[in-house]
Scaffold this active site. Sequence first.
Site, PDB file in Angstrom:
ATOM      1  N   ASP A 130       0.748  -1.163  -0.030  1.00 22.23           N
ATOM      2  CA  ASP A 130       0.092  -0.183  -0.005  1.00 22.23           C
ATOM      3  C   ASP A 130       0.779   1.316  -0.032  1.00 22.23           C
ATOM      4  O   ASP A 130       0.689   2.184   0.952  1.00 22.23           O
ATOM      5  CB  ASP A 130      -1.025  -0.044   1.191  1.00 22.23           C
ATOM      6  CG  ASP A 130      -1.849  -1.578   1.228  1.00 22.23           C
ATOM      7  OD1 ASP A 130      -2.989  -1.332   0.783  1.00 22.23           O
ATOM      8  OD2 ASP A 130      -1.470  -2.376   1.760  1.00 22.23           O
ATOM      9  N   TYR A 174      -1.642   4.307  -6.159  1.00 23.71           N
ATOM     10  CA  TYR A 174      -2.696   5.019  -6.111  1.00 23.71           C
ATOM     11  C   TYR A 174      -2.971   6.232  -6.899  1.00 23.71           C
ATOM     12  O   TYR A 174      -1.995   6.659  -7.530  1.00 23.71           O
ATOM     13  CB  TYR A 174      -2.587   5.657  -4.669  1.00 23.71           C
ATOM     14  CG  TYR A 174      -2.877   4.538  -3.510  1.00 23.71           C
ATOM     15  CD1 TYR A 174      -4.068   3.999  -2.916  1.00 23.71           C
ATOM     16  CD2 TYR A 174      -1.665   3.765  -2.962  1.00 23.71           C
ATOM     17  CE1 TYR A 174      -4.094   3.123  -2.055  1.00 23.71           C
ATOM     18  CE2 TYR A 174      -1.678   3.014  -1.911  1.00 23.71           C
ATOM     19  CZ  TYR A 174      -2.891   2.479  -1.563  1.00 23.71           C
ATOM     20  OH  TYR A 174      -3.135   1.550  -0.596  1.00 23.71           O
ATOM     21  N   ASN A 213      -6.575  -3.724  -4.841  1.00 20.48           N
ATOM     22  CA  ASN A 213      -7.761  -3.413  -5.452  1.00 20.48           C
ATOM     23  C   ASN A 213      -7.710  -2.135  -6.069  1.00 20.48           C
ATOM     24  O   ASN A 213      -8.299  -1.913  -7.238  1.00 20.48           O
ATOM     25  CB  ASN A 213      -9.126  -3.131  -4.430  1.00 20.48           C
ATOM     26  CG  ASN A 213      -8.412  -2.406  -3.152  1.00 20.48           C
ATOM     27  OD1 ASN A 213      -7.648  -2.786  -2.650  1.00 20.48           O
ATOM     28  ND2 ASN A 213      -9.298  -1.216  -2.833  1.00 20.48           N
ATOM     29  N   HIS A 241     -10.432  -2.692   7.487  1.00 20.86           N
ATOM     30  CA  HIS A 241     -11.219  -3.576   6.459  1.00 20.86           C
ATOM     31  C   HIS A 241     -11.510  -4.752   7.150  1.00 20.86           C
ATOM     32  O   HIS A 241     -12.554  -5.465   6.804  1.00 20.86           O
ATOM     33  CB  HIS A 241     -10.457  -3.763   5.267  1.00 20.86           C
ATOM     34  CG  HIS A 241     -10.002  -2.728   4.405  1.00 20.86           C
ATOM     35  ND1 HIS A 241     -10.862  -1.879   3.795  1.00 20.86           N
ATOM     36  CD2 HIS A 241      -8.914  -1.993   4.014  1.00 20.86           C
ATOM     37  CE1 HIS A 241     -10.618  -0.916   2.848  1.00 20.86           C
ATOM     38  NE2 HIS A 241      -9.069  -0.991   3.326  1.00 20.86           N
ATOM     39  N   ASP A 278      -4.987  -3.095   4.596  1.00 16.28           N
ATOM     40  CA  ASP A 278      -5.246  -2.309   5.860  1.00 16.28           C
ATOM     41  C   ASP A 278      -3.695  -1.873   5.977  1.00 16.28           C
ATOM     42  O   ASP A 278      -2.844  -2.592   5.987  1.00 16.28           O
ATOM     43  CB  ASP A 278      -5.796  -3.340   7.090  1.00 16.28           C
ATOM     44  CG  ASP A 278      -7.044  -3.252   7.347  1.00 16.28           C
ATOM     45  OD1 ASP A 278      -7.657  -2.405   6.802  1.00 16.28           O
ATOM     46  OD2 ASP A 278      -7.565  -4.150   8.126  1.00 16.28           O
ATOM     47  N   HIS A 279      -3.926  -0.499   6.407  1.00 15.52           N
ATOM     48  CA  HIS A 279      -2.749   0.496   6.285  1.00 15.52           C
ATOM     49  C   HIS A 279      -2.097   0.500   7.795  1.00 15.52           C
ATOM     50  O   HIS A 279      -2.328   1.193   8.328  1.00 15.52           O
ATOM     51  CB  HIS A 279      -3.016   1.813   5.807  1.00 15.52           C
ATOM     52  CG  HIS A 279      -3.397   1.918   4.342  1.00 15.52           C
ATOM     53  ND1 HIS A 279      -3.875   3.013   3.631  1.00 15.52           N
ATOM     54  CD2 HIS A 279      -3.510   0.748   3.465  1.00 15.52           C
ATOM     55  CE1 HIS A 279      -4.339   2.742   2.702  1.00 15.52           C
ATOM     56  NE2 HIS A 279      -4.210   1.412   2.374  1.00 15.52           N
TER      57      HIS A 279
END
Length: 329
Positions: free
Chosen positions: A44, A80, A115, A218, A245-246
């Site tokens: 992420d 992103y 995603n 999440h 999940d960050h």
Amino acid sequence: MARSPGAIMALMFILMAAAAAGELSRLEHDLKNDGSLKILVVGDWGRKGTYNQSEVATQMGMIGEELDIDFVISTGDNFYEDGLTGVDDKAFEESFSNIYTAKSLQKPWYLVLGNHDYRGDVLAQLNPVLQKIDSRFICMRSFIVNTDIVDFFFADTTPFQLKYWTDPEDDHYDWRGVAPRETYISNLLKDLDSALKASTATWKIVVGHHTMRSVSEHGDTEELLQLLLPILKANGADMYINGHDHCLEHISSNDSPIQYFTSGGGSKAWRGTFTPNSDTLRFFYDGQGFMSLQLTKAKADIVFYDVFGSVLYQWSMTKFSNQILQFPM
């Protein structure tokens, strides 16, 4: 880092041959002379250096040099907010090549899709042509990295989430090569089951983007618990490593030896959500950072680091006695 045209063609041949055979692509990675393997795991991250991505990258470089790592695993959401627009998208260099510049990080990067990657041109991110720009970047939907003592099974988890198909809201997902969903998932589960069964490696580690067990924003991914987890349990998987999940976290299964590790702190974090589940939470850090994994035939050592490179948590297990040792922070 430029890869030779011959190497590019060889990788493309491997991918096409595996696709034609209906099985997961396999890549080989040699161990060190002492039989060990050392890697970093981050997820992420792709925000052109913002949200402390550059700071995390700096610390990864320093820890990577200290450990003399063999490669890096990315748990997805590589770019992103909406993946790449094409193979010529400058975001590739702005979020990857120009950020992870440390000498120790000039090793292969094995990446799965998240995603957010599916919201862009998925085929571009999967295209080996990107390796002409930066030879480190090895991204596929699902594949295996064999390293003698450990097999890493990289699984494409985004198609499992039904809401992306039925209720995408304002987001667009690039389902080329995936639709119809049911067929794709069925084939992937069959391939993973066969590959896990056939594996003779001491360690079996599955890597995906989405959480299977998580106490952060999440939470648990029900589709993975229903469809993927039974295959991991039946085939003796030791770990499931994810992003999405960050945060950084370690959860132990209460009904199997499986350990769940989240390493999704590569950039934007601090979600402020905590929702316990029924398994055993060993560590949770709602912030930025990354993970290291050191493996020998007998032992696995996991360490989580924050954005300053400070050690947040250490955990080890020995394979043959299945003894779990938790070290003080």
